[in-house]
Write a protein that holds these residues in place. Structure first.
Motif, short mmCIF file in Angstrom:
data_model
loop_
_atom_site.label_atom_id
_atom_site.label_comp_id
_atom_site.label_asym_id
_atom_site.label_seq_id
_atom_site.Cartn_x
_atom_site.Cartn_y
_atom_site.Cartn_z
N ILE A 273 -6.56 -56.58 45.13
CA ILE A 273 -7.58 -56.77 44.10
C ILE A 273 -7.36 -58.07 43.35
O ILE A 273 -7.91 -58.28 42.28
CB ILE A 273 -7.60 -55.60 43.09
CG1 ILE A 273 -6.22 -55.41 42.48
CG2 ILE A 273 -8.08 -54.33 43.74
CD1 ILE A 273 -6.22 -54.49 41.28
N LYS A 315 -0.78 -42.51 37.58
CA LYS A 315 -0.89 -41.36 38.49
C LYS A 315 0.32 -41.29 39.42
O LYS A 315 0.83 -40.20 39.70
CB LYS A 315 -2.17 -41.49 39.33
CG LYS A 315 -2.41 -40.29 40.21
CD LYS A 315 -3.87 -40.20 40.63
CE LYS A 315 -4.18 -38.87 41.31
NZ LYS A 315 -3.60 -38.79 42.65
N ARG B 79 -16.96 -49.65 45.97
CA ARG B 79 -15.99 -50.72 45.81
C ARG B 79 -16.74 -52.02 46.12
O ARG B 79 -16.94 -52.36 47.28
CB ARG B 79 -14.84 -50.51 46.80
CG ARG B 79 -13.71 -51.52 46.67
CD ARG B 79 -12.77 -51.41 47.86
NE ARG B 79 -12.28 -50.05 48.06
CZ ARG B 79 -11.29 -49.51 47.37
NH1 ARG B 79 -10.68 -50.22 46.46
NH2 ARG B 79 -10.90 -48.27 47.60
N VAL B 81 -16.84 -55.62 46.49
CA VAL B 81 -15.89 -56.73 46.61
C VAL B 81 -16.61 -58.06 46.44
O VAL B 81 -16.13 -58.97 45.79
CB VAL B 81 -15.18 -56.68 47.97
CG1 VAL B 81 -14.27 -57.88 48.16
CG2 VAL B 81 -14.38 -55.39 48.09
N LEU B 89 -16.11 -60.59 43.16
CA LEU B 89 -16.41 -60.05 41.84
C LEU B 89 -15.10 -59.95 41.09
O LEU B 89 -14.04 -60.11 41.67
CB LEU B 89 -17.05 -58.67 41.97
CG LEU B 89 -18.58 -58.67 41.85
CD1 LEU B 89 -19.17 -59.39 43.03
CD2 LEU B 89 -19.11 -57.27 41.78
N CYS B 90 -15.19 -59.66 39.82
CA CYS B 90 -13.99 -59.48 39.00
C CYS B 90 -13.10 -58.40 39.62
O CYS B 90 -13.59 -57.45 40.21
CB CYS B 90 -14.43 -59.09 37.60
SG CYS B 90 -13.13 -58.49 36.55
N SER B 91 -11.81 -58.56 39.47
CA SER B 91 -10.82 -57.64 40.06
C SER B 91 -11.13 -56.16 39.82
O SER B 91 -10.86 -55.34 40.67
CB SER B 91 -9.45 -57.90 39.45
OG SER B 91 -8.95 -59.11 39.86
N LYS B 92 -11.68 -55.87 38.65
CA LYS B 92 -11.87 -54.45 38.34
C LYS B 92 -12.82 -53.78 39.31
O LYS B 92 -12.68 -52.61 39.62
CB LYS B 92 -12.34 -54.27 36.90
CG LYS B 92 -13.67 -54.91 36.59
CD LYS B 92 -14.08 -54.64 35.15
CE LYS B 92 -15.39 -55.27 34.80
NZ LYS B 92 -15.27 -56.70 34.46
N LEU B 94 -13.04 -54.51 42.46
CA LEU B 94 -12.37 -54.37 43.75
C LEU B 94 -11.53 -53.10 43.79
O LEU B 94 -11.32 -52.52 44.85
CB LEU B 94 -11.47 -55.59 44.01
CG LEU B 94 -12.13 -56.81 44.63
CD1 LEU B 94 -13.25 -57.34 43.78
CD2 LEU B 94 -11.12 -57.90 44.91
N GLY B 95 -11.05 -52.69 42.63
CA GLY B 95 -10.22 -51.49 42.61
C GLY B 95 -10.86 -50.34 41.89
O GLY B 95 -10.21 -49.35 41.59
N ASP B 98 -10.45 -46.57 43.07
CA ASP B 98 -9.05 -46.16 42.97
C ASP B 98 -8.66 -45.93 41.51
O ASP B 98 -7.96 -44.98 41.17
CB ASP B 98 -8.13 -47.23 43.57
CG ASP B 98 -8.45 -47.51 45.02
OD1 ASP B 98 -8.63 -46.53 45.76
OD2 ASP B 98 -8.56 -48.69 45.39
N PHE B 99 -9.12 -46.85 40.68
CA PHE B 99 -8.81 -46.80 39.26
C PHE B 99 -9.37 -45.52 38.65
O PHE B 99 -8.66 -44.76 37.98
CB PHE B 99 -9.44 -48.04 38.61
CG PHE B 99 -9.12 -48.24 37.15
CD1 PHE B 99 -7.82 -48.39 36.71
CD2 PHE B 99 -10.14 -48.31 36.22
CE1 PHE B 99 -7.53 -48.60 35.37
CE2 PHE B 99 -9.87 -48.53 34.88
CZ PHE B 99 -8.56 -48.67 34.45
N SER B 102 -7.64 -42.35 39.68
CA SER B 102 -6.34 -42.16 39.05
C SER B 102 -6.48 -41.70 37.61
O SER B 102 -5.61 -41.01 37.10
CB SER B 102 -5.54 -43.46 39.08
OG SER B 102 -5.31 -43.87 40.38
N LEU B 103 -7.57 -42.11 36.97
CA LEU B 103 -7.71 -41.81 35.55
C LEU B 103 -8.22 -40.40 35.29
O LEU B 103 -7.82 -39.75 34.35
CB LEU B 103 -8.67 -42.80 34.88
CG LEU B 103 -8.21 -44.24 34.75
CD1 LEU B 103 -9.33 -45.07 34.16
CD2 LEU B 103 -6.97 -44.35 33.89
#
Lengths: 358, 329
Positions: A273, A315, B79, B81, B89-92, B94-95, B98-99, B102-103
């Protein structure tokens, strides 16, 4: 031409060796201090990250000392670092400096492209000399990193507090001045021997902590307030997960490391990323599997890839039952506050082990 | 009964909703959108997100929780990209899936296909959409048909933007709703440069655009500019930005500065926005050097007060009017 560059761990030693080897005058930016940071903060955007601000501070201090050419890395994203040089150039221009900025766009993984790109800015230098000084510079870098890895483990066992650090600093200075490969080898083995002699403390419970996170923050002791030293002094063995030499070795011999990162992060983060977000997640999983006692994640304020990683490793922490602490650094971070947090974290790790023993 | 797919009303919803909605309906799903941002959504988002994440991401987390509470069968968190060749795109983004996974625990299945035009071939993304179609029991042909209809609708939506509608207005028109007729006695022209997810969400931006309109300013956003105008602006920089939206921000800003066809430019960004720290710095410096068009920065976060924003907007519009009079005399 008087060249300067930003500080980044052992990078300045390497660049100095390399440029002096090809006969270019180098003006080292003075070591980063609070003054450097203040200069950087005053002239940067409030949400630019700490590395950006320190870069700016380094540049200003080096230009004041007479440097006229700045070497800076570029990039193609998605980390904003790739645009730093462009923005920094405008900042310095507005401050009224007259200088040339060479922004080297890095290779997509291949070292040789990078060197070719860099070489194109120095047409008068003969390729053979350049290659020779580069190889020597890399040797020094590997030596310095090897010594640091050794230090971070052994300093946790030192008999007389503070002695190990002194030995290390003394030998790093010697390493900077070393003229050939033989001398480098000798310095490293001598330093390791001396450090070992002063490291005889053994504990019933020996804690091990992995440091993960953004590479600049990990490489620059000034920006992370020498967190490894603080941990070592609390009796904790530290493994730092990012070293420049690891990257050089890996990009020279293809990319097994990247694959390893992807493999380790699978199930948590499925792609790169930008920045070191993937590495952070992968390393957290890796050291959790290696049964380390804890992981400390360090990142500069507003670093997007690391913020994403921060959410994800929380996590990992739950899944593997390993304590993870994220420390966010900016220009307002106070040493005392973080020292308290480190002590509390180490206490927690210790108690966790006690519970298991009982 | 057809399956429901939840689409969070945040981040790139304001740019791609027509495409996503059309596609999901094309493969036989029912689309559910989260509520408009409100205090509860934002609070949930802030509570469940990483402290240092930017405001739009926190809001997005709140929207995902809102959808979870609505018991949808799937939530669509792509996602994304790249939406343009050689641009990220901004890193956020891209992930993002997944982010979010996890939250937030106990989520319904997430449709996290990768949208990636970095290499400029449509095929990769088509395959990803075909994968989605398969989840709803559609064949490749059926999915492709839905995909092409979706891109067609997306183009229709984008042509509405170019006619001078904001993303919100264009979404309304695209859905067949009528716009409230505006009185057109504007005496100011103001460009508001920002990510749509910062200014189109009327709750987190505190209705900046509405407020400006009420103060008698006609508002231009970067989405209204034709692509070549943005590229023309961006070409003034020595190195093109590698994020397409940031490139657009810089390009639009420089275009307005060069053409001087607006009275003032306002840039809005979220607290702690990494990419905008670069674009703001550059734009602010260049605007200051030229001293031709007034420029103002507004930063929004979850603690922003409406009064503070109001005061700044009023001061800015006053200044622009004062400028105009000074020129006339």
């Amino acid at each position: 031409m008087k060249i300067t560059y930003p500080h980044m761990g052992s990078l300045n030693m390497i660049l100095k060796t390399m440029f002096e080897g090809i006969g270019v005058e180098v003006i080292d930016p003075p070591p980063s201090t609070n003054k450097t940071l203040t200069l950087g903060v005053r002239n940067s955007h409030e949400f630019a990250c700490l590395p950006f601000k320190i870069n700016v501070g380094n540049f200003i201090e080096a230009l004041d000392r007479g440097a006229d050419t700045i070497i800076m890395l570029g990039g193609i994203g998605p980390c904003r670092f790739g645009y730093y040089g462009q923005v920094q150039r405008e900042i310095l221009k507005d401050l009224g400096y007259d200088f040339k900025m060479i922004i080297v766009d890095p290779p997509h993984g291949r070292l040789i492209d990078f060197l070719k790109e860099l070489a194109s800015h120095f047409p008068n230098v003969d390729g053979k000399t350049a290659l020779k000084s580069f190889v020597f510079a890399v040797k020094k870098m590997i030596a310095a990193d090897k010594l640091e890895k050794f230090l971070l483990k052994l300093r946790a066992h030192e008999d007389n507090p503070g002695v190990t650090t002194k030995i290390y600093e003394e030998y790093i200075k010697k390493l900077e001045k070393a003229q050939d490969g033989k001398e480098v080898d000798k310095i490293v083995s001598e330093a390791m021997k001396k450090i070992k002699e002063n490291a005889n403390v053994r504990r019933k419970i020996q804690l091990k902590v992995a440091l993960v996170g953004e590479i600049y923050m990990l490489l620059e002791p000034f920006t992370n307030m020498d967190i490894s030293k603080s941990l070592n002094e609390l009796g904790v063995e530290v493994t730092k997960t990012e070293y420049l030499s690891d990257y050089l070795i890996n990009s020279a011999f293809k990319l097994p490391q990247r694959m390893e990162f992807k493999k380790n992060a699978r199930g948590y983060l499925e792609r790169d990323i930008g920045g070191h977000g993937l590495n952070t997640v992968a390393n957290t999983v890796k050291y959790a599997k290696l049964k380390y006692d804890g992981v400390i994640h360090i990142l500069p304020f507003t670093c997007t890839p690391e913020i994403v990683a921060q959410g994800i490793i929380a996590k990992v922490s739950r899944d593997y039952n390993i304590p993870v602490m994220s420390l966010v650094y900016d220009e307002n971070t106070g040493q005392a506050g973080y020292q308290t947090r480190l002590e509390a974290f180490v206490d927690l790790l210790y108690r966790k082990r006690l519970d298991v023993v009982v | 009964m057809s399956k429901t797919v939840g689409i969070p009303k945040g981040l790139l919803y304001y740019d791609f909703y027509p495409m996503w909605k059309t596609f999901f309906e094309g493969v036989g799903a029912k689309v559910v959108v989260s509520q408009d941002t409100n205090k509860k959504i934002l609070d949930e988002g802030v509570k469940n997100c990483v402290e240092d994440a930017c405001l739009p991401v926190k809001t997005y987390v709140g929207h995902v929780i809102n959808l979870k509470e609505k018991n949808v069968d799937y939530i669509f968190i792509p996602r994304i990209v790249s939406v343009e060749r050689k641009k990220y795109l901004c890193s956020k983004f891209l992930g993002l899936p997944d982010f979010i996974k996890s939250l937030i625990g106990d989520l319904p299945p997430i449709i996290d296909i990768e949208i990636n035009y970095y290499k400029n071939n449509d095929e990769f993304t088509q395959k990803e959409f075909i994968k989605v179609g398969r989840m709803f029991g559609k064949t490749e042909d059926q999915s492709l048909k839905a995909y092409f209809e979706a891109t067609h609708q997306q183009k229709k939506f984008e042509s509405l933007l170019k006619k001078g509608l904001t993303n919100l207005e264009a979404l309304k028109v695209w859905e067949g709703k009528n716009l409230v007729k505006e009185e057109s006695n504007y005496d100011l022209k103001i460009a508001v440069i920002a990510h749509p997810y910062d200014i189109m969400d009327e709750y987190i931006s505190m209705g900046i655009i509405e407020k400006l309109k009420n103060m008698g300013a006609q508002v231009y956003t970067m989405e209204m500019l034709e692509r070549d105008l943005i590229l023309e602006g961006a070409s003034m920089l020595s190195k093109e930005m590698f994020w397409n939206y940031e490139r657009d921000i810089l390009g639009a800003g420089l275009y307005f500065l060069k053409q001087k066809n607006v009275d003032g430019v306002i840039m809005v960004s979220a607290f702690g926005c990494g990419p905008n720290s670069m674009t703001e710095e550059l734009l602010e410096r260049i605007f200051k050097r030229e001293k031709e068009v007034p420029f103002m920065l507004i930063t929004i976060d979850e603690h922003s007060g409406e009064d503070g924003i109001m005061t700044r907007l009023e001061a800015f519009t006053d200044l622009l009017r004062f400028n105009k009079k000074a020129v006339m005399v």
